[in-house]
Design a protein around this motif. Structure first.
Motif, PDB file in Angstrom:
ATOM      1  N   ALA A 142       0.826  -1.171  -0.029  1.00  9.43           N
ATOM      2  CA  ALA A 142       0.035   0.040   0.043  1.00  9.43           C
ATOM      3  C   ALA A 142       0.935   1.165  -0.047  1.00  9.43           C
ATOM      4  CB  ALA A 142      -0.920  -0.060   1.222  1.00  9.43           C
ATOM      5  N   SER A 143       2.045   1.148   0.503  1.00  4.40           N
ATOM      6  CA  SER A 143       2.792   2.102   0.690  1.00  4.40           C
ATOM      7  C   SER A 143       3.512   2.659  -0.821  1.00  4.40           C
ATOM      8  CB  SER A 143       4.098   2.026   1.414  1.00  4.40           C
ATOM      9  OG  SER A 143       3.580   1.889   2.914  1.00  4.40           O
ATOM     10  N   LEU A 144       3.579   1.383  -1.573  1.00  9.23           N
ATOM     11  CA  LEU A 144       4.185   1.694  -2.737  1.00  9.23           C
ATOM     12  C   LEU A 144       3.123   2.094  -3.823  1.00  9.23           C
ATOM     13  CD1 LEU A 144       5.923  -1.918  -3.248  1.00  9.23           C
ATOM     14  CD2 LEU A 144       7.024   0.306  -3.443  1.00  9.23           C
ATOM     15  N   VAL A 145       1.871   1.809  -3.432  1.00  7.87           N
ATOM     16  CA  VAL A 145       0.782   2.383  -4.348  1.00  7.87           C
ATOM     17  C   VAL A 145       0.554   3.837  -4.058  1.00  7.87           C
ATOM     18  CG1 VAL A 145      -1.775   2.498  -4.657  1.00  7.87           C
ATOM     19  CG2 VAL A 145      -0.601   0.128  -4.461  1.00  7.87           C
ATOM     20  N   SER A 146       0.621   4.337  -2.806  1.00  6.42           N
ATOM     21  CA  SER A 146       0.743   5.655  -2.586  1.00  6.42           C
ATOM     22  C   SER A 146       1.721   6.597  -3.209  1.00  6.42           C
ATOM     23  CB  SER A 146       0.869   6.055  -0.996  1.00  6.42           C
ATOM     24  OG  SER A 146      -0.191   5.441  -0.408  1.00  6.42           O
ATOM     25  N   VAL A 147       2.964   6.093  -3.211  1.00  4.66           N
ATOM     26  CA  VAL A 147       4.140   6.711  -3.573  1.00  4.66           C
ATOM     27  C   VAL A 147       3.785   6.743  -5.341  1.00  4.66           C
ATOM     28  CG1 VAL A 147       6.606   6.459  -4.305  1.00  4.66           C
ATOM     29  CG2 VAL A 147       5.824   6.157  -1.972  1.00  4.66           C
ATOM     30  N   ILE A 148       3.533   5.741  -5.851  1.00  3.56           N
ATOM     31  CA  ILE A 148       3.324   5.509  -7.357  1.00  3.56           C
ATOM     32  C   ILE A 148       2.299   6.682  -7.773  1.00  3.56           C
ATOM     33  CG2 ILE A 148       2.926   4.011  -9.321  1.00  3.56           C
ATOM     34  CD1 ILE A 148       4.483   1.863  -7.854  1.00  3.56           C
ATOM     35  N   VAL A 149       1.176   6.806  -6.997  1.00  4.66           N
ATOM     36  CA  VAL A 149      -0.005   7.398  -7.476  1.00  4.66           C
ATOM     37  C   VAL A 149       0.576   8.903  -7.710  1.00  4.66           C
ATOM     38  CG1 VAL A 149      -2.087   8.719  -6.543  1.00  4.66           C
ATOM     39  CG2 VAL A 149      -1.960   6.053  -6.712  1.00  4.66           C
ATOM     40  N   PHE A 150       1.595   9.304  -6.572  1.00  2.83           N
ATOM     41  CA  PHE A 150       1.824  10.464  -6.741  1.00  2.83           C
ATOM     42  C   PHE A 150       2.939  10.901  -7.862  1.00  2.83           C
ATOM     43  CE2 PHE A 150       5.106  13.735  -5.482  1.00  2.83           C
ATOM     44  CZ  PHE A 150       4.658  14.854  -5.761  1.00  2.83           C
ATOM     45  N   ALA A 151       3.770   9.892  -7.862  1.00  2.00           N
ATOM     46  CA  ALA A 151       4.923  10.163  -8.921  1.00  2.00           C
ATOM     47  C   ALA A 151       4.382  10.048 -10.375  1.00  2.00           C
ATOM     48  CB  ALA A 151       5.832   9.144  -8.608  1.00  2.00           C
ATOM     49  N   LEU A 152       3.591   8.791 -10.778  1.00  4.86           N
ATOM     50  CA  LEU A 152       3.223   8.528 -11.994  1.00  4.86           C
ATOM     51  C   LEU A 152       1.643   8.557 -12.395  1.00  4.86           C
ATOM     52  CD1 LEU A 152       5.980   5.712 -12.378  1.00  4.86           C
ATOM     53  CD2 LEU A 152       6.139   8.089 -13.072  1.00  4.86           C
ATOM     54  N   GLY A 153       0.922   8.790 -11.404  1.00  3.45           N
ATOM     55  CA  GLY A 153      -0.603   8.810 -11.353  1.00  3.45           C
ATOM     56  C   GLY A 153      -1.094  10.161 -11.289  1.00  3.45           C
ATOM     57  N   SER A 154      -0.472  11.342 -11.315  1.00  2.00           N
ATOM     58  CA  SER A 154      -0.788  12.611 -11.218  1.00  2.00           C
ATOM     59  C   SER A 154      -0.108  13.446 -12.133  1.00  2.00           C
ATOM     60  CB  SER A 154      -0.794  13.297  -9.747  1.00  2.00           C
ATOM     61  OG  SER A 154       0.453  13.461  -9.394  1.00  2.00           O
ATOM     62  N   THR A 155      -0.707  14.631 -12.295  1.00  2.00           N
ATOM     63  CA  THR A 155       0.143  15.868 -13.167  1.00  2.00           C
ATOM     64  C   THR A 155       1.409  16.341 -12.422  1.00  2.00           C
ATOM     65  OG1 THR A 155      -1.384  17.305 -12.242  1.00  2.00           O
ATOM     66  CG2 THR A 155      -2.206  16.491 -14.356  1.00  2.00           C
ATOM     67  N   ALA A 156       1.501  15.853 -11.203  1.00  2.00           N
ATOM     68  CA  ALA A 156       2.920  16.009 -10.711  1.00  2.00           C
ATOM     69  C   ALA A 156       4.193  15.681 -11.545  1.00  2.00           C
ATOM     70  CB  ALA A 156       3.253  15.704  -9.401  1.00  2.00           C
ATOM     71  N   TRP A 157       3.672  14.510 -12.448  1.00  2.00           N
ATOM     72  CA  TRP A 157       4.804  13.953 -13.417  1.00  2.00           C
ATOM     73  C   TRP A 157       5.213  15.066 -14.305  1.00  2.00           C
ATOM     74  CZ3 TRP A 157       3.489   8.592 -16.350  1.00  2.00           C
ATOM     75  CH2 TRP A 157       4.776   8.218 -16.911  1.00  2.00           C
ATOM     76  N   SER A 158       4.533  15.721 -14.899  1.00  2.00           N
ATOM     77  CA  SER A 158       4.659  16.747 -15.739  1.00  2.00           C
ATOM     78  C   SER A 158       5.722  17.975 -15.340  1.00  2.00           C
ATOM     79  CB  SER A 158       3.495  17.512 -16.402  1.00  2.00           C
ATOM     80  OG  SER A 158       2.905  16.592 -17.173  1.00  2.00           O
ATOM     81  N   TYR A 159       5.941  17.815 -13.830  1.00  2.00           N
ATOM     82  CA  TYR A 159       6.720  19.086 -13.214  1.00  2.00           C
ATOM     83  C   TYR A 159       7.870  18.483 -12.591  1.00  2.00           C
ATOM     84  CZ  TYR A 159       3.083  22.039 -14.659  1.00  2.00           C
ATOM     85  OH  TYR A 159       2.113  22.549 -15.438  1.00  2.00           O
ATOM     86  N   ALA A 160       7.918  16.917 -12.770  1.00  2.00           N
ATOM     87  CA  ALA A 160       9.268  16.357 -12.332  1.00  2.00           C
ATOM     88  C   ALA A 160      10.393  16.431 -13.322  1.00  2.00           C
ATOM     89  CB  ALA A 160       8.911  14.901 -11.738  1.00  2.00           C
ATOM     90  N   ILE A 161       9.962  16.867 -14.337  1.00  2.00           N
ATOM     91  CA  ILE A 161      11.068  16.615 -15.736  1.00  2.00           C
ATOM     92  C   ILE A 161      11.124  17.978 -16.271  1.00  2.00           C
ATOM     93  CG2 ILE A 161      10.364  14.333 -16.260  1.00  2.00           C
ATOM     94  CD1 ILE A 161       8.172  15.238 -17.949  1.00  2.00           C
ATOM     95  N   THR A 162      11.018  18.928 -15.740  1.00  2.00           N
ATOM     96  CA  THR A 162      11.495  20.232 -16.164  1.00  2.00           C
ATOM     97  C   THR A 162      11.627  21.099 -15.065  1.00  2.00           C
ATOM     98  OG1 THR A 162      10.520  22.092 -17.594  1.00  2.00           O
ATOM     99  CG2 THR A 162       9.075  20.888 -16.098  1.00  2.00           C
ATOM    100  N   LEU A 163      12.025  22.428 -15.248  1.00  2.00           N
ATOM    101  CA  LEU A 163      12.710  23.350 -14.241  1.00  2.00           C
ATOM    102  C   LEU A 163      11.740  24.003 -13.640  1.00  2.00           C
ATOM    103  CD1 LEU A 163      15.787  23.582 -13.561  1.00  2.00           C
ATOM    104  CD2 LEU A 163      15.921  25.628 -14.955  1.00  2.00           C
ATOM    105  N   TYR A 164      11.055  23.555 -12.620  1.00  2.00           N
ATOM    106  CA  TYR A 164       9.936  24.033 -11.795  1.00  2.00           C
ATOM    107  C   TYR A 164      10.369  23.789 -10.217  1.00  2.00           C
ATOM    108  CZ  TYR A 164       6.569  25.438 -15.396  1.00  2.00           C
ATOM    109  OH  TYR A 164       5.961  26.052 -16.337  1.00  2.00           O
ATOM    110  N   GLN A 165       9.754  24.611  -9.474  1.00  2.00           N
ATOM    111  CA  GLN A 165      10.214  24.549  -7.949  1.00  2.00           C
ATOM    112  C   GLN A 165       9.244  23.597  -7.356  1.00  2.00           C
ATOM    113  OE1 GLN A 165       8.339  26.688  -9.245  1.00  2.00           O
ATOM    114  NE2 GLN A 165       6.625  27.247  -7.739  1.00  2.00           N
TER     115      GLN A 165
END
Length: 513
Positions: A142-165
């Motif tokens: 369940a911890s892994l699911v939580s982490v992956i939802v944030f990392a790769l299941g949300s639009t946060a992904w688009s800002y992990a690969i470019t120069l934003y804060q």
């Protein structure tokens, strides 16, 4: 340990596959030469402004911009007594600078600089996993699911690969929260955890001024854990741990450097870069005058851009709607999986811990802060980028909801629902990560007679226009962008399917910390 390795490998693979960039060491002249178009690395002003300062540091050994760099990031550039600056807080450019030097050595200066954000995002994911396991007490799967939802299941992904804060902010929040929890144990070395909390608070403000407010719930949590209560006949004595006050010197040191930077470049220790006079106002007001010897600029008054002016209560209803359910930036439209986090908050209400209240405080402060803002869209953006810190917190509560009644029929239904919503949310997240963040809000899209939200991005997918460095450099001649999307998407949903449906069958992955 294997779970941590999985997080690192998974995030690094998908972030690398979608990292925005071009080969080479692009100079200032390249900014306006196609690199500032949609799907290009400098498609929006945050990337241009911050990277311009990285270039200035690397090529001219100074933070200030010259005329060429100022023109490259125009119109979002300030002018002060013959010097040019972007409107963004300076910290991110300084922190990314070593990665610029490393990338430049391999003729990948821009790619190396942007990869700094991906690295910090991965570190944030590790702390998020530690919080899920050790503090929230979730099972490993369940911890892994939580982490992956944030990392790769949300639009946060688009800002992990470019120069934003945003991912730096998440890193400072979750790592300092974990540090307070360790500090709370009052061990021999707990003062080091306390010093780290003050360090992250100072650095967080240096990269983005609103972080002074966003991190307040963590600092309050830090303060409360530092209180000591002693009961005596007829009275209660409260005292404060010495480590709380002693380690504040770290925050004062970082803040002093920040204020010195402001004084050195902006002329006043209290002056923030966002409040400097706009160079655009100078040019459009025809205040720019040329002489035969040099260029003389009439200095306009500073911009009235303070926190009290930017955040106002009257904006809350509309901005709250925009950030949560609107058709152009709504969190639950882009990633409906976060609806389940509300059920997780309800399911965990009986725990009533200080840690749970602090986590909710972080998410609530983030939402309230930007719901009172005059620009809830975040300019042209993919999804509600301002809510990325809240997404990190909400993902933990998805794990909470998922782990309740996990071995019953209800638990199986929950897993199916989480998986179905992840199919949708991760597909939208990947679409944005592969194409562009330069998506207009509805009010501008209607005026321009164009699409908005992820429908705008779908046209880029169909026409093979991607921001991915790896795809454009190595694979565009052998795969269409839709095929590349399918390869990444199928791999991702297969891995998540295994984590949700297979890993819980192993008893040693089912226990709670």
């Amino acid at each position: 340990k294997l779970a941590i390795v999985l997080i690192v490998v998974l995030a690094a693979t998908f972030y690398a596959a979608t990292l925005r960039g071009v080969a080479g060491n692009p100079p200032a002249s390249a900014f306006k030469n196609n690199l500032d178009q949609a799907t290009k690395p400098f498609e929006l002003s945050p990337e241009r402004g911050r990277y311009a300062h990285v270039l200035a540091l690397g090529e001219r050994n100074t933070y200030e911009l010259d005329q060429e760099l100022a023109d490259a990031v125009y119109p979002d550039v300030a002018y002060y007594k013959g010097k040019f600056f972007s409107f963004f807080a300076p910290g991110l450019s300084y922190m990314a600078f070593p990665f610029y030097l490393l990338g430049k050595h391999y003729d990948l200066a821009q790619v190396g600089t942007f990869s700094f954000i991906s690295l910090m995002s991965i570190l944030a994911l590790l702390f998020l996993f530690k919080i899920a396991r050790e503090i929230v007490k979730l099972p490993i799967w369940a911890s892994l699911v939580s982490v992956i939802v944030f990392a790769l299941g949300s639009t946060a992904w688009s800002y992990a690969i470019t120069l934003y804060q945003h991912h730096l902010t998440v890193f400072f929040i979750v790592s300092s929260f974990y540090a307070v929890w360790r500090y709370k144990a009052a061990t021999r070395w707990s003062w080091l955890w306390g010093a780290y909390v003050w360090l992250t608070y100072g650095l967080a403000i240096f990269i983005d001024y609103p972080n002074a407010i966003l991190m307040l719930p963590v600092i309050i949590y830090f303060f409360i854990t530092s209180l000591r209560k002693e009961e005596k006949p007829g009275k209660i004595i409260l005292s404060l741990r010495g480590a709380f006050l002693a380690t504040i010197i770290v925050f004062l040191g970082i803040s002093s450097l920040h204020l010195y930077h402001n004084d050195y470049y902006f002329g006043n220790w209290k002056q923030l870069s966002g409040g400097l006079p706009s160079y655009r106002d100078i040019k459009e007001g025809e205040l720019l005058k040329n002489s035969s010897d040099n260029q003389q600029v009439v200095q306009p008054p500073p911009r009235d851009k303070t926190l009290t002016r930017f955040f106002e209560e009257k904006d809350i209803p509309f901005s709250f709607y925009t950030l949560t359910v609107s058709p152009d930036r709504g969190l639950f439209l882009y990633a409906p999986i976060f609806i389940l986090s509300l059920l997780g908050i309800f399911a965990g209400r009986k725990r009533g811990t200080l840690e749970g209240a602090s986590l909710l405080g972080v998410g609530g402060t983030n939402l309230l802060l930007y719901s009172s803002g005059s620009d809830p869209w975040g300019g042209w953006a993919y999804g509600p980028r301002y809510l990325i810190p809240s997404m990190a917190i909400l993902s933990l509560f998805i794990g909470v909801w998922l782990s309740v009644n996990k071995n019953t029929t209800v638990g199986i239904v929950k897993k199916i629902l989480v998986y179905l919503l992840f199919l949708y949310s991760s597909g939208i997240a990947l679409l944005g990560a592969l194409t562009t963040n330069a998506v207009p809000p509805k009010i501008e899209a209607d005026y321009l007679h164009t699409k908005y939200n992820f429908l705008f991005n779908y046209d880029f997918l169909k026409s093979d226009k991607s921001g991915s460095f790896i795809y454009n450099t190595y694979l565009s001649n052998s795969l269409t962008l839709q095929e590349y999307f399918a390869v990444l998407y199928i791999a991702l949903i297969f891995i998540v399917g295994v984590i949700i449906f297979v890993l819980p069958k192993f008893k040693h992955l089912n226990y709670e910390s």
